[in-house]
Design an enzyme around this catalytic site. Structure first.
Site, PDB file in Angstrom:
ATOM      1  CB  SER A 197      -1.016  -0.464   0.236  1.00  0.00           C
ATOM      2  OG  SER A 197      -1.645   1.077   1.311  1.00  0.00           O
ATOM      3  CD  GLU A 318      -5.263  -4.876  -3.839  1.00  0.00           C
ATOM      4  OE1 GLU A 318      -5.362  -4.563  -2.104  1.00  0.00           O
ATOM      5  OE2 GLU A 318      -3.904  -4.473  -4.004  1.00  0.00           O
ATOM      6  CG  HIS A 414      -5.640  -3.051   0.506  1.00  0.00           C
ATOM      7  ND1 HIS A 414      -4.738  -2.559  -0.358  1.00  0.00           N
ATOM      8  CD2 HIS A 414      -5.069  -2.215   1.757  1.00  0.00           C
ATOM      9  CE1 HIS A 414      -3.959  -2.034  -0.349  1.00  0.00           C
ATOM     10  NE2 HIS A 414      -3.677  -0.857   0.949  1.00  0.00           N
TER      11      HIS A 414
END
Length: 527
Positions: A197, A318, A414
């Site tokens: 990320s 995600e 995610h």
């Protein structure tokens, strides 16, 4: 296990540190763990909002048995705290790092992995239990994890302070690794940086930063694209905070504000922002020095970092991490077609793109279709462009993590892969996102791929070529390679990039036919 074994002591450029031996399955003879080692001076007082400077040397042996202080940051909302752990240790000396090593001493020359955590550049730290480096040390890799300044402290844009302080912290930590890791058993010429990320976004900038050249040999970008934010967007975040705090939008004024109040104002201003919905945010900016050019353009158009091996990837779902907590998934499903209109506004694309997505994915709900659209635009398209731009002699591998969480609604969201990469699925922090009884065989497969990449530069599957091979991690017994799984979507975005555009207002936002921006606000207001 040797109960009377003396604690390991290692010399650093600033003084000696004493770690601890840890024992567990697969490392019964012990691995050495050093926590909270300062790589820079505390970033407060005269160093507030300034580039990092070396720590003061110390006499004697400094204890490195416990994690050091974490940088100032706001807490997660209650909805996100159900899924994400973010511990806090108070204190000024927050620019510190940790080392796990199976063989401290200059003779080992083991591969090194340096972990840069995510958290939207506003949250997270190196002490989250999911990031425990024991499994990497068990498997012959020296693991380093680090803290860096977050939010306005690390990425505020002020007229009286240099930008990108948090990125400068990461560079200082990598320079510490270059100068110190040999004594911990690592090889400074075999360093791989990996991040997820915001950590991956940071690595995208480090790949093109002239000062970072030679500090690492390979890089892993997990669920984060190379990007730089528009400077006006970051300035708006600072100005909104300044208005709430009733102070000038300067580093000098912010330095006089209590840290807790600063974190509270930051949390309030960014409360409605997310990667799916957009909104004000902190981020890395092009500064003409540390980051001389937009990282994506430098990698795709200028051929930057062709001498660095890359491993790139994402999770299948995600968007679910931002939509499921707080019930936004259900709200978008109720909005139906309006959800797609909002996704179109977020992506600045023409009406043909969401229409064709609906044709390609007729079984997806409105929320999942909107999330897929935004994820492809912000993440998969840039990573495909980076992989496509690499020459054949610049090895690149691409993966997708597709195993769905055992918790309802999250899917392969995610950050879900992190407990598998670190092989820490048995921790409570990992179970908050993945659930209980996660497949150990899948963790072994994924973790081993990262070890192979750090050691040999080959994670174990076909490197990127014209067929777009993607290693899909889902069934522990299936070593499936998907060829071009997103090629149809990529073609849509390539077509959309050629359409005429017009600029709205004086900012950088471009759209076609006046995309319905109010729908983004409606997402947030929907009951």
């Amino acid at each position: 296990m040797t109960a009377d074994r003396p604690d390991p002591v290692v010399r650093t450029p600033y003084g000696d540190v004493r770690g601890r031996y840890a024992y567990g399955e697969g490392y019964e003879d012990g691995i050495a763990v050093f926590r909270g080692i300062p790589y820079a001076a505390p970033p407060f007082g005269p160093h507030r909002f300034r580039p990092p400077v070396p720590p003061e040397p110390w006499d004697g042996v400094r204890d490195a048995g416990a994690f050091g202080p974490t940088p100032p940051k706001p807490a997660y909302s209650e909805a996100f705290a159900r899924y994400l752990t973010d511990p806090v240790v108070a204190g000024d000396d927050c620019l510190n790092l940790n080392v796990w090593t199976p063989e401290p001493g200059p003779g080992a020359r083991l591969p090194v992995l340096v972990w840069i955590h995510g958290g939207a550049l506003t949250r997270g730290s190196s002490m989250i239990p999911v990031y425990d480096g024991s499994a990497f040390a068990r498997d012959g890799v020296v693991l380093v994890s680090l803290n860096y300044r977050l939010g306005v402290e690390g990425y505020g844009l002020f007229p009286d302070a240099p930008p990108n302080a948090g990125l400068r912290d990461q560079l200082a930590a990598l320079e510490w690794v270059r100068d110190s890791i040999t004594e911990f058993g690592g090889d400074p010429d075999r360093v791989t940086v990996f991040g997820q990320s915001a950590g991956a976004i940071s690595i995208g900038a480090l790949l093109v930063a002239p000062r970072a050249r030679g500090l690492f040999r390979r890089a892993v970008l997990q669920s984060g694209p190379p990007e730089a934010l528009d400077r006006d967007k970051v300035r708006r975040m600072v100005r909104r905070m300044a208005a709430r705090l009733k102070v000038p939008a300067t580093a000098a004024a912010f330095a006089d504000v209590d840290r807790a109040l600063l974190a509270e104002a930051q949390a309030e201003v960014g409360r409605l922002s997310s990667p799916v919905l957009g909104g004000p945010a902190f981020g890395i900016v092009v500064d003409g020095e540390l980051v001389p050019r937009d990282p994506l353009k430098a990698l795709v158009e200028d051929g930057a970092a062709h001498d660095v091996g890359l491993l790139l990837g994402w999770t299948r779902d995600e968007h679910r991490l931002w939509l499921v907590p707080g019930g936004l998934q259900e709200r978008l499903d109720r909005l139906g077609a309006v959800a797609l209109a909002g996704a179109r506004a977020r992506c600045h694309c023409g009406p043909e793109v969401p229409r064709r997505y609906r044709e390609l994915h007729p079984d997806l709900s409105p929320a999942d279709l909107a999330g897929r659209l935004v994820t492809d635009h912000l993440l998969r398209v840039p990573l495909h462009r980076v992989a496509d731009a690499r020459p054949a002699d610049a090895p690149t591998h691409v993966y997708e993590f597709a195993w769905p969480s055992n918790l309802p609604g999250l899917g392969a969201c995610h950050a879900l892969e992190l407990g598998f990469v670190f092989d820490t699925g048995d921790t409570a922090a990992s179970a908050k996102l993945a659930g209980e009884d996660t497949p150990r065989a899948l963790a072994t497969t994924l973790h081993d791929a990262w070890v192979r990449f750090a050691t040999h530069g080959d994670p174990g599957w076909t490197p990127w070529d014209a067929t777009h091979p993607v290693r899909v991690f889902d069934d522990p017994d299936d070593r499936r390679i998907a060829l071009g799984p997103y090629d149809r979507e990529l073609a849509l975005w390539a077509e959309d990039a050629q359409r005429p555009r017009r600029t709205q207002g004086t900012g950088t936002f471009t759209t076609s036919g006046g995309a319905p921006l109010p729908t983004l606000r409606r997402f947030r207001r929907a009951p």
